[in-house]
Design a protein around this motif. Sequence first.
Motif, PDB file in Angstrom:
ATOM      1  N   LEU A   4      29.031 109.466 -26.651  1.00  9.86           N
ATOM      2  CA  LEU A   4      30.485 109.591 -26.609  1.00  9.86           C
ATOM      3  C   LEU A   4      30.912 109.248 -25.187  1.00  9.86           C
ATOM      4  O   LEU A   4      30.339 109.775 -24.222  1.00  9.86           O
ATOM      5  N   GLN A   5      31.895 108.365 -25.052  1.00 10.49           N
ATOM      6  CA  GLN A   5      32.346 108.007 -23.711  1.00 10.49           C
ATOM      7  C   GLN A   5      33.862 107.803 -23.696  1.00 10.49           C
ATOM      8  O   GLN A   5      34.484 107.472 -24.709  1.00 10.49           O
ATOM      9  N   GLY A   6      34.432 108.053 -22.516  1.00  3.79           N
ATOM     10  CA  GLY A   6      35.839 107.772 -22.285  1.00  3.79           C
ATOM     11  C   GLY A   6      35.977 106.984 -21.000  1.00  3.79           C
ATOM     12  O   GLY A   6      35.229 107.200 -20.030  1.00  3.79           O
ATOM     13  N   ARG A   7      36.924 106.036 -20.966  1.00  2.00           N
ATOM     14  CA  ARG A   7      37.077 105.165 -19.806  1.00  2.00           C
ATOM     15  C   ARG A   7      38.549 104.964 -19.485  1.00  2.00           C
ATOM     16  O   ARG A   7      39.419 105.053 -20.357  1.00  2.00           O
ATOM     17  N   ARG A   8      38.790 104.671 -18.211  1.00  2.00           N
ATOM     18  CA  ARG A   8      40.116 104.264 -17.761  1.00  2.00           C
ATOM     19  C   ARG A   8      39.952 103.035 -16.898  1.00  2.00           C
ATOM     20  O   ARG A   8      39.056 102.955 -16.059  1.00  2.00           O
ATOM     21  N   SER A   9      40.850 102.076 -17.107  1.00  2.00           N
ATOM     22  CA  SER A   9      40.830 100.888 -16.254  1.00  2.00           C
ATOM     23  C   SER A   9      42.238 100.317 -16.188  1.00  2.00           C
ATOM     24  O   SER A   9      43.169 100.826 -16.832  1.00  2.00           O
ATOM     25  N   TRP A  10      42.397  99.256 -15.427  1.00  2.00           N
ATOM     26  CA  TRP A  10      43.718  98.647 -15.248  1.00  2.00           C
ATOM     27  C   TRP A  10      43.546  97.223 -14.762  1.00  2.00           C
ATOM     28  O   TRP A  10      42.467  96.817 -14.329  1.00  2.00           O
ATOM     29  N   ARG A  11      44.588  96.444 -14.905  1.00  2.00           N
ATOM     30  CA  ARG A  11      44.638  95.130 -14.257  1.00  2.00           C
ATOM     31  C   ARG A  11      45.966  95.033 -13.511  1.00  2.00           C
ATOM     32  O   ARG A  11      47.003  95.522 -13.975  1.00  2.00           O
ATOM     33  N   ALA A  12      45.900  94.408 -12.367  1.00  2.00           N
ATOM     34  CA  ALA A  12      47.028  94.405 -11.444  1.00  2.00           C
ATOM     35  C   ALA A  12      48.228  93.653 -12.008  1.00  2.00           C
ATOM     36  O   ALA A  12      48.100  92.793 -12.884  1.00  2.00           O
ATOM     37  N   GLY A  13      49.384  93.986 -11.476  1.00  2.00           N
ATOM     38  CA  GLY A  13      50.572  93.187 -11.740  1.00  2.00           C
ATOM     39  C   GLY A  13      50.555  91.938 -10.880  1.00  2.00           C
ATOM     40  O   GLY A  13      49.551  91.605 -10.241  1.00  2.00           O
ATOM     41  N   GLY A  14      51.674  91.261 -10.855  1.00  2.00           N
ATOM     42  CA  GLY A  14      51.709  90.030 -10.061  1.00  2.00           C
ATOM     43  C   GLY A  14      52.961  89.241 -10.298  1.00  2.00           C
ATOM     44  O   GLY A  14      54.038  89.800 -10.569  1.00  2.00           O
ATOM     45  N   PHE A  15      52.805  87.913 -10.214  1.00  2.00           N
ATOM     46  CA  PHE A  15      53.955  87.010 -10.249  1.00  2.00           C
ATOM     47  C   PHE A  15      53.762  85.913 -11.291  1.00  2.00           C
ATOM     48  O   PHE A  15      52.663  85.395 -11.475  1.00  2.00           O
ATOM     49  N   ASN A  16      54.858  85.594 -11.946  1.00  2.08           N
ATOM     50  CA  ASN A  16      54.919  84.400 -12.782  1.00  2.08           C
ATOM     51  C   ASN A  16      55.304  83.224 -11.898  1.00  2.08           C
ATOM     52  O   ASN A  16      56.467  83.106 -11.485  1.00  2.08           O
ATOM     53  N   GLY A  17      54.351  82.386 -11.587  1.00  2.00           N
ATOM     54  CA  GLY A  17      54.641  81.262 -10.708  1.00  2.00           C
ATOM     55  C   GLY A  17      55.584  80.251 -11.303  1.00  2.00           C
ATOM     56  O   GLY A  17      56.189  79.441 -10.582  1.00  2.00           O
ATOM     57  N   THR A  18      55.741  80.266 -12.633  1.00  2.00           N
ATOM     58  CA  THR A  18      56.630  79.322 -13.302  1.00  2.00           C
ATOM     59  C   THR A  18      58.071  79.798 -13.334  1.00  2.00           C
ATOM     60  O   THR A  18      58.935  79.108 -13.879  1.00  2.00           O
ATOM     61  N   ALA A  19      58.330  80.975 -12.764  1.00  2.00           N
ATOM     62  CA  ALA A  19      59.686  81.534 -12.786  1.00  2.00           C
ATOM     63  C   ALA A  19      60.224  81.670 -11.376  1.00  2.00           C
ATOM     64  O   ALA A  19      59.469  81.911 -10.434  1.00  2.00           O
ATOM     65  N   PRO A  20      61.536  81.559 -11.193  1.00  2.00           N
ATOM     66  CA  PRO A  20      62.125  81.809  -9.875  1.00  2.00           C
ATOM     67  C   PRO A  20      62.177  83.303  -9.591  1.00  2.00           C
ATOM     68  O   PRO A  20      62.055  84.129 -10.505  1.00  2.00           O
ATOM     69  N   ALA A  21      62.353  83.633  -8.324  1.00  2.00           N
ATOM     70  CA  ALA A  21      62.446  85.040  -7.950  1.00  2.00           C
ATOM     71  C   ALA A  21      63.751  85.670  -8.423  1.00  2.00           C
ATOM     72  O   ALA A  21      63.862  86.891  -8.524  1.00  2.00           O
TER      73      ALA A  21
END
Length: 846
Positions: free
Chosen positions: A584-601
């Motif tokens: 039996l196992q439990g895990r937590r993880s994540w992936r960072a946010g960031g930017f859509n290079g195809t979109a303007p700010a």
Amino acid sequence: MNKRVLAAAVTSIGSLCLGYGAGAAAQDSDAAADTAATSTTQTPAADGTAQDTQAATAAAGDDQIATVLVTARRREEKLEKVPTSITALGAQQLTQQGIVSQSDLQSAVPGLTVRQTQGSNSLTFSIRGQTVDAFTGSRSAVVPYFDDVQLNSGGASTFFDLESVQVLKGPQGTLFGRNTTGGAVLYTSTKPKDELGGYARLRVGNYGLNEGQGAFNAPLFDHSLLVRLAADVTYRDGWQKNLYDGRDLGEISRQSGRLSALWKPNDALQNLTVAEVDHSGGNSTATRLKTVNRCGDSNNGYALNCAADYLFNPNTPVGPDAWANYLAHNPHADPDGIAAYLDNVSPHIGFWKANEIAPVFHQEQDYFAANTTTYQLNDDLLLKNIAGFSTSNTHDLGSSVGAPDPVFYSATLASDGAGGFLTDANGQYLYDKKGNHVEDRTYSNELQLQGKALEQALTYIVGAYYQYEDARTLFPQVYFNLYQPGAFLPANATSNFQIIDETPAAFAQSTYDFSSIGLSGLSFTAGARYTWESVKIHQLEGSDNLAGSTADAELPASQSRHYSDPSWTLGLSYQATDDLLLYLQGRRSWRAGGFNGTAPAAINPGDGSPVIQNTNVFKPEHTNDVELGTKFAGNVLGRPLRMNLAVYNQWIKDVQRAEFPDPPGPAQSIAYTVNVPEARVTGAEFDLTFKPARWLEAGVTGALTHARFVSGKDTAEVFGTTYLFGPYADVPKRSGSAYATVYLPTPSEMGLMDVRADVYGQSSMYFSNSDKSITPDTKIPGYGLVNLRYEWLEICGTQYSVSAFVRNLADKEYYTGGFALTGSLGVNSVAVGTPRMFGAEISYEF
């Protein structure tokens, strides 16, 4: 290197067998199997890995089923003893199942989907519904590693000289380089051996398949330096005819070489260096048009974008003579428009044919290097350092929408140098056909200390990691070219940006075996990792998102975001018997946010409403899961059986998914990553291998996956508009495979023969996450495929082996993914799977 060479080789080898009479052929299968079990002659796996016949054919000669050593906990362990869900394929299994590239893995790994977007070089891994959409700013939810170093690759590749492929399922955040929420795929190359030898292999097949592969292994300097050279060259003609220009699509032209050097100056120190170069040419396949939204259509209350139908029809609003002018410049177009082409022409051109206006090509150069140094400090302490470099430089002109109408095109309008665009003698726009260009460089270093303590009851690993990635992306696009200057058509858009990602981390994990205090077989694992991630974006010269301005200020040329978070794992395992493991196992993880290079700010809608800020930013994604599993490796009714079963539930918050919206104002885009508040994935996976007799081995795998966005938390705001998400894409609810291998009763003098049949099937799935709102009709049907393989090993006592294979025996028509553009352009297209492929191969070991 062609079919004549293969035929001549087989004929000459076959002549060696003419002296054997019919009496030898009458030996019973058990005697042949017993003889095979005593053989110690070396024979190559089809991927080139040299291994002894006793190991390679153990399944035929005794009551064992081959097992694979895995490195899921960063040390070598038997698959059956690791308390987490893994599918591992050794060299022998890769050979027998005909797995030669990424797309072949889907049929062998329960719960893994290999999705295509624009064609055969646009591949994405999805595990338990966690993936990354094409053309978005998200980091991958499933990260590939080669010899423990993150691998960059812009397209399909060829597997060669591999020791194993391991697929780790579920969140991976504690022990591997980058946090992921879906899993990891580990490729391990064959290490140099302390012997002089090698192998050569030739494969030929239909559609002009010609592949040559080989390796050479040599010990040097009194066996202190072991060197291995391996190479693969693959060519194949395209199997998809493009009616628009007569070209064959799906062509393969790949050349790969790898050098591995293992230095062992003493018993304590080892240094392994691996360097590889890969070049890919040819082209990709094209998609087929699936959907054209008609003006006035809606879906669950959402008005549908109908830009393609609105513009590409005889009543186009561009001008009274525009359609006649368009047809004069594009005679392949349907005179009644793109919707009529979908209804009346596309269904009848043939499934494995395309009618794609965009020229399609693929060029890629990949370079990879890894250095792994280990030093055994004492019996209980090992110091290990892994340094890596990976780069990919890819140019692509991909399929647009699978129709003879230029709805969009990977190019830019040719500039006249004075703020306008060049035209031909008839006033039609000219193109700079640069295509998409992605260059990705990654450097990493990981330092580990592995050890044992408390009289070896405690096993632990502590370490630090650093990764630097520099990715530069050019996406030039032209939309809606009606060959009619003016009226804002065609629209020209260029995304050109650089994203720099720095990721330092520190981690530790330990497992304590309670056997020392009387609780035999019970172990507890705890691990944690803390990651700091810095993401920067720079808009580069020529980018539309650099030159524009908002109502308030110039768009920023650079932006940055900083993220930090822990990942962890907790697990309890119980070795109930020597054969049965429960965990039996439990895990937590994540992936960072960031930017859509195809979109303007920021975007100014231009209608007097407020400027929309931070339109190119998305948040991190977080996930937790719980997994309950069992592994069995023993005998049932006196016969060997291997079984793995896992059930799990995974919770994901701020799910990173792509949308293809129609932004306000003049802005054009490819894709935007948005955060959907919450999703849940529940499922079960199993694989079973049984050997009811020495001459027969059979197995079955399966995955049941229920992935969904949580009701009431399934919307996201894109450019000030709220969009509804669902159903969950890139994951069939049911998938699985079955196989049987029959070891034929040949006399030992003739060698070993076997026949294997595989069946893979999956239910329907979606290739868009907003099918019930702005991108309907993205469901592709389920399908089933049959593969066959015949092998003849150690032909008449020689070092030669031959085999014949066929994939997709029934020539089944099926889809592998799609490109959902109805939200922004009003069309969807689908990627088709390969037709029947067959061939033969011969290998020789020296």
